[in-house]
Design a protein around this motif. Structure first.
Motif, short mmCIF file in Angstrom:
data_model
loop_
_atom_site.label_atom_id
_atom_site.label_comp_id
_atom_site.label_asym_id
_atom_site.label_seq_id
_atom_site.Cartn_x
_atom_site.Cartn_y
_atom_site.Cartn_z
N HIS A 1 100.36 105.83 3.82
CA HIS A 1 101.27 104.73 4.12
C HIS A 1 102.27 104.61 2.98
O HIS A 1 101.93 104.80 1.82
N VAL A 2 103.50 104.30 3.33
CA VAL A 2 104.56 104.13 2.34
C VAL A 2 104.80 102.64 2.16
O VAL A 2 104.91 101.89 3.13
N TRP A 3 104.87 102.22 0.90
CA TRP A 3 105.07 100.81 0.56
C TRP A 3 106.45 100.64 -0.06
O TRP A 3 106.90 101.49 -0.83
N VAL A 4 107.10 99.53 0.29
CA VAL A 4 108.47 99.26 -0.16
C VAL A 4 108.56 97.79 -0.55
O VAL A 4 107.99 96.92 0.11
N THR A 5 109.31 97.51 -1.64
CA THR A 5 109.59 96.11 -1.98
C THR A 5 110.83 95.65 -1.23
O THR A 5 111.76 96.42 -1.03
N GLU A 6 110.82 94.40 -0.81
CA GLU A 6 112.02 93.73 -0.30
C GLU A 6 112.41 92.73 -1.39
O GLU A 6 111.86 91.64 -1.47
N GLU A 7 113.35 93.14 -2.22
CA GLU A 7 113.68 92.34 -3.41
C GLU A 7 114.22 90.96 -3.07
O GLU A 7 113.82 89.97 -3.67
N ASP A 8 115.13 90.86 -2.12
CA ASP A 8 115.76 89.57 -1.85
C ASP A 8 114.99 88.68 -0.87
O ASP A 8 115.28 87.51 -0.75
N THR A 9 114.01 89.24 -0.16
CA THR A 9 113.20 88.41 0.73
C THR A 9 111.77 88.26 0.22
O THR A 9 110.92 87.73 0.91
N ASN A 10 111.53 88.76 -1.02
CA ASN A 10 110.30 88.47 -1.76
C ASN A 10 109.03 88.93 -1.04
O ASN A 10 108.09 88.17 -0.85
N LEU B 1 106.39 92.62 0.19
CA LEU B 1 106.00 94.02 0.21
C LEU B 1 105.90 94.43 1.67
O LEU B 1 105.42 93.65 2.51
N VAL B 2 106.32 95.65 1.98
CA VAL B 2 106.28 96.14 3.34
C VAL B 2 105.48 97.44 3.37
O VAL B 2 105.66 98.31 2.52
N GLU B 3 104.61 97.55 4.37
CA GLU B 3 103.79 98.75 4.57
C GLU B 3 104.32 99.50 5.78
O GLU B 3 104.45 98.94 6.86
N LEU B 4 104.62 100.80 5.57
CA LEU B 4 105.14 101.65 6.64
C LEU B 4 104.15 102.75 6.98
O LEU B 4 103.49 103.30 6.09
N ALA B 5 104.06 103.09 8.25
CA ALA B 5 103.24 104.21 8.71
C ALA B 5 103.91 105.51 8.29
O ALA B 5 105.11 105.54 7.98
N THR C 1 105.10 107.62 10.03
CA THR C 1 106.24 107.84 10.94
C THR C 1 107.46 107.00 10.56
O THR C 1 108.52 107.15 11.14
N GLY C 2 107.28 106.07 9.61
CA GLY C 2 108.36 105.16 9.25
C GLY C 2 108.27 103.82 9.96
O GLY C 2 109.02 102.89 9.64
N LYS C 3 107.36 103.69 10.92
CA LYS C 3 107.19 102.42 11.64
C LYS C 3 106.61 101.36 10.71
O LYS C 3 105.69 101.61 9.96
N ARG C 4 107.16 100.16 10.81
CA ARG C 4 106.68 99.03 10.00
C ARG C 4 105.31 98.60 10.49
O ARG C 4 105.13 98.27 11.66
N LEU C 5 104.33 98.62 9.59
CA LEU C 5 102.97 98.20 9.93
C LEU C 5 102.72 96.74 9.60
O LEU C 5 102.07 96.03 10.35
N ALA C 6 103.21 96.31 8.43
CA ALA C 6 102.95 94.93 8.00
C ALA C 6 103.96 94.53 6.92
O ALA C 6 104.55 95.37 6.25
N ARG C 7 104.12 93.23 6.80
CA ARG C 7 104.97 92.65 5.75
C ARG C 7 104.14 91.57 5.08
O ARG C 7 103.53 90.73 5.73
N TYR C 8 104.10 91.62 3.73
CA TYR C 8 103.28 90.70 2.95
C TYR C 8 104.17 89.89 2.00
O TYR C 8 104.61 90.41 0.96
N PRO C 9 104.47 88.63 2.32
CA PRO C 9 105.26 87.80 1.40
C PRO C 9 104.49 87.57 0.10
O PRO C 9 103.28 87.32 0.12
N LEU C 10 105.19 87.69 -1.02
CA LEU C 10 104.55 87.45 -2.32
C LEU C 10 104.13 85.99 -2.43
O LEU C 10 104.81 85.11 -1.90
N PRO C 11 103.04 85.72 -3.14
CA PRO C 11 102.56 84.34 -3.28
C PRO C 11 103.36 83.54 -4.30
O PRO C 11 103.12 82.35 -4.47
N LEU C 12 104.32 84.18 -4.93
CA LEU C 12 105.11 83.56 -5.98
C LEU C 12 106.57 83.53 -5.55
O LEU C 12 107.24 84.56 -5.55
N PRO C 13 107.09 82.37 -5.15
CA PRO C 13 108.47 82.30 -4.67
C PRO C 13 109.46 82.80 -5.73
O PRO C 13 109.28 82.55 -6.92
#
Length: 141
Positions: free
Chosen positions: A61-70, A72-76, A78-90
């Motif tokens: 799985h490939v993991w990516v940060t979303e800097e401006d929406t705070n 972490l995103v997990e990708l399969a 294939t590139g398909k988005r599996l999950a998005r995890y908002p950081l617990p720290l705004p």
């Protein structure tokens, strides 16, 4: 597929498919590019999410940060988005990202608020470490 405008190429990793995965922060996407230079896939991100840090775990799985929406995103693989995890720290502004030596823990830098944190996707446990005031951690190795 023709090579799209490269724009803001930021970080890259050899993906689970053997292609180069490239984060493009200003275009809100991740490109998958073959070793022959052909675009073999594009994963679009929400507008103004600014994907930046990128790495792959031992499951492929490939993991990516979303800097401006705070988040972490997990990708399969294939590139398909599996999950998005908002950081617990705004407002952390996750920038850099690396997978830990255990092959699954996701480490990230909070560029906007001087933090470094980790996320265990198996347990969904977050850990946050505060650094010196006014620090802006960017990358991890």
């Amino acid at each position: 597929m023709p090579l799209p405008r490269l724009g803001s190429t930021h970080e890259l990793v050899i993906g689970p498919d053997g292609n180069l995965w490239v984060s493009q922060q200003l275009e809100d996407r991740v490109l998958r590019v073959s070793t022959a230079g052909r675009v073999v896939g594009i994963t679009e991100f929400p507008a103004n999410s600014r994907p930046h840090g990128i790495d792959k775990d031992r499951l492929g799985h490939v993991w990516v940060t979303e800097e401006d929406t705070n988040a972490l995103v997990e990708l399969a693989p294939t590139g398909k988005r599996l999950a998005r995890y908002p950081l617990p720290l705004p407002g952390a502004g996750p920038h850099g990202l690396r997978i830990g030596c255990d092959g699954h823990t996701v480490w990230w830098t909070g560029k906007a608020n001087g933090t470094i944190g980790s996320f265990d996707p198996r347990t969904h446990k977050w850990t946050v470490h505060h650094l010196a005031p006014d620090s802006q951690p960017i990358y991890l190795a």
